[in-house]
Design a protein around this motif. Structure first.
Motif, PDB file in Angstrom:
ATOM      1  N   ALA A 240       1.157  -1.065  -0.381  1.00  0.00           N
ATOM      2  CA  ALA A 240      -0.085  -0.378  -0.291  1.00  0.00           C
ATOM      3  C   ALA A 240       1.341   1.181  -0.107  1.00  0.00           C
ATOM      4  N   CYS A 241       1.592   1.154  -0.517  1.00  0.00           N
ATOM      5  CA  CYS A 241       2.728   2.484  -1.209  1.00  0.00           C
ATOM      6  C   CYS A 241       1.821   4.118  -1.567  1.00  0.00           C
ATOM      7  N   THR A 242       2.303   4.335  -0.043  1.00  0.00           N
ATOM      8  CA  THR A 242       1.143   6.207  -0.087  1.00  0.00           C
ATOM      9  C   THR A 242       2.040   7.025  -1.566  1.00  0.00           C
ATOM     10  N   TYR A 243       2.616   6.587  -2.119  1.00  0.00           N
ATOM     11  CA  TYR A 243       2.477   7.545  -3.135  1.00  0.00           C
ATOM     12  C   TYR A 243       2.311   7.162  -4.771  1.00  0.00           C
ATOM     13  N   CYS A 244       1.189   5.679  -4.253  1.00  0.00           N
ATOM     14  CA  CYS A 244       1.078   4.768  -5.506  1.00  0.00           C
ATOM     15  C   CYS A 244      -0.019   5.361  -6.326  1.00  0.00           C
ATOM     16  N   TYR A 245       0.386   5.874  -8.763  1.00  0.00           N
ATOM     17  CA  TYR A 245      -0.607   6.172  -8.740  1.00  0.00           C
ATOM     18  C   TYR A 245      -1.520   5.623  -9.365  1.00  0.00           C
ATOM     19  N   VAL A 246      -1.659   4.204  -9.265  1.00  0.00           N
ATOM     20  CA  VAL A 246      -2.706   3.276  -9.299  1.00  0.00           C
ATOM     21  C   VAL A 246      -3.552   3.474  -8.746  1.00  0.00           C
ATOM     22  N   TYR A 247      -3.257   3.242  -6.755  1.00  0.00           N
ATOM     23  CA  TYR A 247      -4.383   3.712  -6.368  1.00  0.00           C
ATOM     24  C   TYR A 247      -4.298   4.727  -5.240  1.00  0.00           C
ATOM     25  N   GLU A 248      -3.639   5.683  -5.515  1.00  0.00           N
ATOM     26  CA  GLU A 248      -3.457   6.758  -4.466  1.00  0.00           C
ATOM     27  C   GLU A 248      -3.882   7.800  -4.717  1.00  0.00           C
ATOM     28  N   ALA A 249      -4.070   7.928  -6.574  1.00  0.00           N
ATOM     29  CA  ALA A 249      -4.117   9.149  -7.419  1.00  0.00           C
ATOM     30  C   ALA A 249      -6.015   9.006  -7.837  1.00  0.00           C
ATOM     31  N   GLU A 250      -6.212  10.225  -9.065  1.00  0.00           N
ATOM     32  CA  GLU A 250      -7.406  10.962  -8.612  1.00  0.00           C
ATOM     33  C   GLU A 250      -7.914   9.613  -9.556  1.00  0.00           C
ATOM     34  N   ASP A 251      -7.050   8.996 -10.220  1.00  0.00           N
ATOM     35  CA  ASP A 251      -8.802   7.392 -10.541  1.00  0.00           C
ATOM     36  C   ASP A 251      -8.635   6.281 -10.144  1.00  0.00           C
ATOM     37  N   GLN A 252      -9.566   6.074 -10.194  1.00  0.00           N
ATOM     38  CA  GLN A 252     -10.400   4.521  -8.435  1.00  0.00           C
ATOM     39  C   GLN A 252     -10.681   3.703  -9.780  1.00  0.00           C
ATOM     40  N   HIS A 253     -10.467   3.280 -10.752  1.00  0.00           N
ATOM     41  CA  HIS A 253     -10.806   2.843 -11.855  1.00  0.00           C
ATOM     42  C   HIS A 253     -10.609   1.057 -11.755  1.00  0.00           C
ATOM     43  N   TRP A 254      -9.074   1.022 -10.926  1.00  0.00           N
ATOM     44  CA  TRP A 254      -9.076   0.169 -10.274  1.00  0.00           C
ATOM     45  C   TRP A 254     -10.112  -1.110  -9.455  1.00  0.00           C
ATOM     46  N   ARG A 255     -10.473  -0.266  -9.186  1.00  0.00           N
ATOM     47  CA  ARG A 255     -11.964  -0.535  -8.098  1.00  0.00           C
ATOM     48  C   ARG A 255     -12.676  -1.756  -9.558  1.00  0.00           C
ATOM     49  N   ALA A 256     -12.606  -1.666 -10.391  1.00  0.00           N
ATOM     50  CA  ALA A 256     -13.745  -1.646 -10.834  1.00  0.00           C
ATOM     51  C   ALA A 256     -13.701  -3.192 -12.287  1.00  0.00           C
ATOM     52  N   GLN A 257     -11.820  -2.903 -12.067  1.00  0.00           N
ATOM     53  CA  GLN A 257     -11.316  -3.620 -13.061  1.00  0.00           C
ATOM     54  C   GLN A 257     -11.133  -5.727 -12.842  1.00  0.00           C
ATOM     55  N   PRO A 258     -10.852  -6.448 -13.365  1.00  0.00           N
ATOM     56  CA  PRO A 258     -10.969  -8.081 -12.933  1.00  0.00           C
ATOM     57  C   PRO A 258      -9.683  -7.891 -12.392  1.00  0.00           C
ATOM     58  N   HIS A 259      -9.744  -8.590 -10.727  1.00  0.00           N
ATOM     59  CA  HIS A 259      -8.430  -8.753  -9.956  1.00  0.00           C
ATOM     60  C   HIS A 259      -6.846  -9.382 -11.198  1.00  0.00           C
ATOM     61  N   THR A 260      -7.721 -11.048 -11.737  1.00  0.00           N
ATOM     62  CA  THR A 260      -6.603 -11.400 -12.967  1.00  0.00           C
ATOM     63  C   THR A 260      -6.515 -11.491 -14.033  1.00  0.00           C
TER      64      THR A 260
END
Length: 409
Positions: free
Chosen positions: A46-66
């Protein structure tokens, strides 16, 4: 007049770039040579500066895990199709995440094999896994040796620096586990599968202590990355004061140690590119020098995106509306976000085109140029730092060349 000058209103490039006019005028696309394939959309850190999880775009939540086997096979087919159309000598495929090793070695092996089996004669593939190193085990190393897959690992410096940002979801630092993985990779039997280290610069950390710690693992190469930020969301320590250049000073300190060390130095593409550009050559990295971008990204659901790093700008900044199930990679080449990054100086803001170090800087890294009111038609938010660094390197190089010329007299 450049394409960037013709329309005064809207966001660059989406609202302003007339792709059809550029194509009619003879501007041809450059094919993709590098493909980032998101095989897993979650992470065990849970890196504090991660551009995937900590930035403006949260589309990862709707992505398949694998990424599913069918989607992975279609990604390989589309890459092979693109290679057959454009016939490059090689392509580079980066298996990415999230944390790609969470996808399991079975999927990674299948991708490497399917990809290489489908490429046309005369095109080879470099396959790289970009990992945080926590899951590096015997099975992963066996995969790398058997399938000719390279491993690149993220490490931000000493335990104190690294663990400040790169912690797991229980709040535990990850440095000790990454260090153990790096010691395995540095062993003679595994060194040939090690691509190198990736380090995100922390200007609160001592630059030489950080650099020497990274060197202590004897990596084949180092990538030094500036934290993702922009004019709307400034990176840590990058104030509005142009006289304040913490990143330029940090990098210049490391450069001096790197450049002044006898013997062959560790490969640092950023420094090598600045030197090459000052001597009239070309860049080796998209983060400096303004080289046309030839990279495409595929999400776990097969969506074709522009660059995952654009997630640091705003929700949806990286999305194209295309996917590998319905579209070839050639369809992505005409997206304004791709075209703009292949226009070199024609897509730079006027201050960059007039800048005395513009030919070396090239506007800096594209995601760093974003500002909410006009898009990417700006200098890099790191402009003062880049200018300070480039001028410092130029001074060092000029003095070195003068000494060499004097010694020949």
């Amino acid at each position: 007049m450049t394409p960037a000058d013709r329309a005064p209103h809207g966001r660059w490039p989406d609202d302003l770039l007339d792709v059809a006019a550029l194509r009619a005028a003879g501007t041809r696309p450059l094919p993709f040579r590098e493909f980032v394939v998101k095989v897993h959309s979650r992470c065990n850190l849970a890196c504090t500066y991660c551009y995937v999880y900590e930035a403006e775009d949260q589309h990862w939540r709707a992505q398949p895990h694998t990424m599913s086997p069918d989607t992975a096979a279609q990604v390989c087919h589309r890459i092979a199709e693109h290679a057959a159309q454009h016939r490059p000598e090689s392509v580079r495929v980066i298996l990415h995440g999230g944390e790609p090793l969470l996808a399991g070695t079975g999927l990674l092996r299948a991708i490497a094999r399917t990809l290489r089996a489908g490429l046309p004669a005369g095109t080879t593939a470099e396959v790289v896994v970009q990992t945080n190193g926590l899951l590096l085990d015997d099975a992963v190393l066996r995969l790398c040796h058997e399938e000719d897959v390279k491993i690149a690992v993220s490490l931000d410096g000493t335990a104190r620096t690294h663990d400040r940002a790169r912690r797991d979801r229980a709040g535990r630092g990850s440095h000790a586990r990454v260090a153990a993985a790096l010691r395995r990779l540095a062993a003679p039997e595994h060194r040939d599968v090690w691509a190198g280290l990736l380090c995100t610069v922390d200007v609160t950390a001592d630059p030489l202590v950080t650099y020497e710690h990274l060197l202590s693992y004897d990596p084949p190469a180092l990538r030094l990355l500036l934290p993702l930020g922009n004019w709307t969301a400034r990176p840590p320590g990058r104030t509005a004061d142009p006289a304040h250049t913490p990143y330029g000073q940090w990098l210049a300190t490391v450069f001096d140690r790197w450049y002044g060390t006898p013997g062959p130095p560790v490969r640092i593409a950023f420094f090598e590119s600045v030197l090459d550009l000052l001597l009239g050559g070309v860049t080796r990295t998209e983060t400096i020098g303004g080289a046309p971008c030839q990279l495409a990204v595929v999400d776990t659901d097969g969506a074709l995106t522009l660059s995952d790093q654009l997630k640091s700008a705003y929700e949806g900044a990286d999305r194209s509306g295309l996917d590998v199930h319905r579209h070839p990679f050639d369809a992505l080449l005409d997206h304004p976000g791709v075209v703009a990054r292949q226009l070199d100086a024609r897509a730079l803001a006027p201050p960059c085109r007039a800048c005395p170090v513009g030919a070396v800087c090239g506007g800096g890294h594209y995601p760093h140029r974003y500002r909410a009111d006009n898009g990417y038609l700006n200098p890099s938010v790191y402009c003062p730092d880049l200018m300070a660094l480039i001028r410092h390197v130029a001074d060092v190089l000029r003095a070195d060349l003068a000494r060499a010329a004097g010694a020949r007299r």
